[in-house]
Design a protein around this motif. Structure first.
Motif, PDB file in Angstrom:
ATOM      1  N   GLY A  98       0.804  -1.214   0.000  1.00  0.00           N
ATOM      2  CA  GLY A  98       0.000   0.000   0.000  1.00  0.00           C
ATOM      3  C   GLY A  98       0.837   1.264   0.000  1.00  0.00           C
ATOM      4  O   GLY A  98       0.443   2.285  -0.570  1.00  0.00           O
ATOM      5  N   CYS A  99       2.010   1.202   0.638  1.00  0.00           N
ATOM      6  CA  CYS A  99       2.869   2.390   0.709  1.00  0.00           C
ATOM      7  C   CYS A  99       3.690   2.604  -0.556  1.00  0.00           C
ATOM      8  O   CYS A  99       4.471   3.561  -0.625  1.00  0.00           O
ATOM      9  CB  CYS A  99       3.785   2.294   1.933  1.00  0.00           C
ATOM     10  N   LYS A 100       3.552   1.752  -1.534  1.00  0.00           N
ATOM     11  CA  LYS A 100       4.168   1.957  -2.842  1.00  0.00           C
ATOM     12  C   LYS A 100       3.140   2.403  -3.884  1.00  0.00           C
ATOM     13  O   LYS A 100       3.464   2.574  -5.053  1.00  0.00           O
ATOM     14  CB  LYS A 100       4.823   0.658  -3.327  1.00  0.00           C
ATOM     15  N   ASP A 101       1.895   2.592  -3.418  1.00  0.00           N
ATOM     16  CA  ASP A 101       0.796   2.859  -4.348  1.00  0.00           C
ATOM     17  C   ASP A 101       0.750   4.333  -4.751  1.00  0.00           C
ATOM     18  O   ASP A 101      -0.021   5.128  -4.220  1.00  0.00           O
ATOM     19  CB  ASP A 101      -0.530   2.447  -3.692  1.00  0.00           C
ATOM     20  N   THR A 102       1.593   4.695  -5.675  1.00  0.00           N
ATOM     21  CA  THR A 102       1.542   6.026  -6.302  1.00  0.00           C
ATOM     22  C   THR A 102       1.854   5.854  -7.779  1.00  0.00           C
ATOM     23  O   THR A 102       2.737   5.062  -8.146  1.00  0.00           O
ATOM     24  CB  THR A 102       2.533   7.008  -5.644  1.00  0.00           C
ATOM     25  N   ALA A 103       1.120   6.545  -8.620  1.00  0.00           N
ATOM     26  CA  ALA A 103       1.277   6.368 -10.070  1.00  0.00           C
ATOM     27  C   ALA A 103       1.034   7.696 -10.786  1.00  0.00           C
ATOM     28  O   ALA A 103       0.301   8.563 -10.297  1.00  0.00           O
ATOM     29  CB  ALA A 103       0.304   5.308 -10.585  1.00  0.00           C
ATOM     30  N   GLY A 127      -7.205   3.068  -1.523  1.00  0.00           N
ATOM     31  CA  GLY A 127      -6.298   2.468  -0.556  1.00  0.00           C
ATOM     32  C   GLY A 127      -5.681   3.375   0.476  1.00  0.00           C
ATOM     33  O   GLY A 127      -6.347   4.149   1.151  1.00  0.00           O
ATOM     34  N   TRP A 128      -4.348   3.316   0.569  1.00  0.00           N
ATOM     35  CA  TRP A 128      -3.561   3.954   1.617  1.00  0.00           C
ATOM     36  C   TRP A 128      -3.265   5.414   1.282  1.00  0.00           C
ATOM     37  O   TRP A 128      -3.720   5.924   0.261  1.00  0.00           O
ATOM     38  CB  TRP A 128      -2.256   3.176   1.808  1.00  0.00           C
ATOM     39  N   THR A 129      -2.464   6.051   2.165  1.00  0.00           N
ATOM     40  CA  THR A 129      -2.108   7.467   1.952  1.00  0.00           C
ATOM     41  C   THR A 129      -0.589   7.630   1.989  1.00  0.00           C
ATOM     42  O   THR A 129      -0.025   8.191   2.941  1.00  0.00           O
ATOM     43  CB  THR A 129      -2.762   8.358   3.028  1.00  0.00           C
ATOM     44  N   PRO A 130       0.126   7.158   0.974  1.00  0.00           N
ATOM     45  CA  PRO A 130       1.602   7.264   0.949  1.00  0.00           C
ATOM     46  C   PRO A 130       2.074   8.634   0.443  1.00  0.00           C
ATOM     47  O   PRO A 130       2.557   8.765  -0.693  1.00  0.00           O
ATOM     48  CB  PRO A 130       2.006   6.134   0.001  1.00  0.00           C
ATOM     49  N   THR A 160       0.136   7.614   6.002  1.00  0.00           N
ATOM     50  CA  THR A 160      -0.021   6.343   6.720  1.00  0.00           C
ATOM     51  C   THR A 160       1.175   5.420   6.501  1.00  0.00           C
ATOM     52  O   THR A 160       1.069   4.218   6.711  1.00  0.00           O
ATOM     53  CB  THR A 160      -1.306   5.630   6.253  1.00  0.00           C
ATOM     54  N   CYS A 161       2.302   5.978   6.079  1.00  0.00           N
ATOM     55  CA  CYS A 161       3.452   5.141   5.735  1.00  0.00           C
ATOM     56  C   CYS A 161       4.695   5.484   6.535  1.00  0.00           C
ATOM     57  O   CYS A 161       5.808   5.509   6.004  1.00  0.00           O
ATOM     58  CB  CYS A 161       3.733   5.233   4.238  1.00  0.00           C
ATOM     59  N   ALA A 162       4.525   5.821   7.824  1.00  0.00           N
ATOM     60  CA  ALA A 162       5.682   6.047   8.696  1.00  0.00           C
ATOM     61  C   ALA A 162       6.529   4.775   8.714  1.00  0.00           C
ATOM     62  O   ALA A 162       6.013   3.676   8.521  1.00  0.00           O
ATOM     63  CB  ALA A 162       5.201   6.406  10.092  1.00  0.00           C
ATOM     64  N   PRO A 163       7.855   4.855   8.919  1.00  0.00           N
ATOM     65  CA  PRO A 163       8.596   6.018   9.407  1.00  0.00           C
ATOM     66  C   PRO A 163       9.057   7.010   8.329  1.00  0.00           C
ATOM     67  O   PRO A 163       9.787   7.938   8.648  1.00  0.00           O
ATOM     68  CB  PRO A 163       9.809   5.387  10.078  1.00  0.00           C
ATOM     69  N   LEU A 164       8.675   6.840   7.074  1.00  0.00           N
ATOM     70  CA  LEU A 164       9.064   7.802   6.052  1.00  0.00           C
ATOM     71  C   LEU A 164       8.232   9.067   6.257  1.00  0.00           C
ATOM     72  O   LEU A 164       7.069   9.138   5.860  1.00  0.00           O
ATOM     73  CB  LEU A 164       8.837   7.233   4.649  1.00  0.00           C
TER      74      LEU A 164
END
Length: 418
Positions: A98-103, A127-130, A160-164
């Motif tokens: 989910g934390c790789k979901d950007t396009a 989905g998530w919020t990366p 939602t993708c800590a620790p980044l």
């Protein structure tokens, strides 16, 4: 037969060469125009929370789609625009995926409004919020070219993708010195989200806006896209030295650098006789800092003698501290240029638990112009040729005081008589 085939092949080759010769200059012109064109990447949160119905009776996603359609219609022709999504494709529970979901929904380039609108219409909250990974990819989308670069991030929740940490990501992007600005828009009044989006914007000199209505969202995104199209001076990344001897020589312009807490940076500027050096510096507190801070800007000779200084200090919360100086070089026959050493020092200290790297963002403006005549007007008094105005004000004040005193005495005399 062989000769005929060779002749035909030669004619085809000649036509191909002529076609290429005609096409290449046009391509070169197009490439040159594109290289200086402003670029905007709209980054849209398409996470599951965008299904919430609290934007003028509709969902947040519907409001975003409507705003995007109107923005695409109003985008200036010279702006290269792209659209990136986060949380649009993976509906599962695996956090790593989910934390790789950007396009990239629509690539940054000349805008085909119909194609871009069609792409936006297909979006559905998923989905998530990366935010952090999306900002890193968006910076890559805008890589290259000398025009202004702007990311407009629209989200309804915190990352939602800590620790980044997306705020740290924004600071890393700013540290690259590529002149990229990130503006953020929050779709709901949420304290944690506001803090995070504000931090992202402040790290790159951008702005944060809270939006609760569709028309507000449309207007604000339009403003930011139009702002990208305005002519801007792109700062040049430089790196000051720890001493004047090793400092880079700067000409008139706008420069960016990074300065560590409590450290100093040195730069050199050549000033010809009859010219005036004007310099100003702004140091941004892009993270939590302790109270009691200051910024010092000094111009000194190569032998260490101070010529002029400017300083600013504060206590409490701050976003940026700025100061400046002016140094006129007296005119002289056959006098050589003078190398002036410019020193920037800060007294910021980091709050507990705050990272000290990368250094604080520093923006330095250097301007070498024709000086006043005589130069001592500014060097001695700092008022230039404004003394006559000061004298006129003093004289006016004196006469006004005398007149007021006479009127007061006359009124008292009349009162006593009556």
């Amino acid at each position: 037969m062989i000769r005929t085939q060779r002749l035909a092949a030669g004619v085809c080759a000649l036509l191909a060469a002529l076609t290429a010769g005609i096409a290449f200059p046009a391509g070169a012109v197009a490439d040159e125009t594109t290289a200086t064109a402003p670029k905007v990447d709209l980054v849209l949160d398409v996470s599951g929370s965008m299904r919430t119905k609290d934007m003028d009776g509709g969902t947040r996603m519907a409001a975003a789609k409507q705003a995007f359609n109107e923005v695409l219609d109003a985008t200036p022709e010279n702006v290269l625009l792209g659209i990136r999504t986060l949380g649009a494709n993976y509906p599962g529970d695996d956090r790593r995926t989910g934390c790789k979901d950007t396009a990239q929904l629509y690539p940054v380039g000349p805008l085909d409004r119909t194609e871009a609108k069609t792409a936006v219409a297909t979006l559905s909250p998923t989905g998530w919020t990366p935010i952090g990974p999306a900002l890193l990819k968006a910076a890559d989308d805008l890589d290259g070219g000398s025009g202004s670069k702007r990311i407009v991030l629209i989200s309804d929740g915190e990352d939602t993708c800590a620790p980044l940490d997306p705020c740290e990501v924004a600071r890393e992007i700013a540290a690259k010195g590529i002149g990229l600005t990130i503006d953020t828009l929050g779709l709901v009044p949420n304290v944690k989200m506001r803090r995070q989006l504000s931090c992202i914007a402040e790290a790159t000199g951008g702005s944060y806006t809270s939006v609760e209505h569709t028309d507000q969202l449309t207007d604000r995104v339009n403003q930011l896209v139009d702002r990208a199209a305005d002519p801007v001076v792109t700062p040049v990344a430089t790196e000051g030295a720890a001493s004047c001897a090793a400092a880079p020589t700067l000409k008139s312009g706008l420069y960016t650098d990074r300065e560590e807490f409590g450290r100093q940076r040195w730069y050199k500027v050549d000033v010809e006789p009859g010219q005036e050096l004007r310099a100003s510096v702004s140091v941004a507190a892009d993270r939590a800092v302790n109270p009691d801070y200051g910024v010092l800007l000094r111009a000194v000779t190569t032998h260490g003698r101070e010529i002029v200084r400017g300083e600013a200090a504060g206590n409490g919360r701050t976003d940026v501290v700025s100061t400046g100086l002016r140094y006129p070089k007296a005119d002289g026959d056959d006098a050589p240029a003078e190398t002036v050493c410019v020193q920037v020092t800060n007294s910021y200290s980091a709050a507990a638990g705050v990272k000290t790297t990368p250094g604080l963002p520093l923006e330095l403006t250097v301007d070498v112009v024709d000086g006043p005549s005589p130069a001592s007007d500014v060097a001695a008094f700092g008022l230039g040729r404004g003394w006559w105005l000061l004298g006129a004000l003093v004289l006016f004040g004196f006469l006004a005081g005398v007149l007021w005193g006479w009127l007061s005495r006359w009124r008292v005399a009349v009162w006593r008589t009556n």
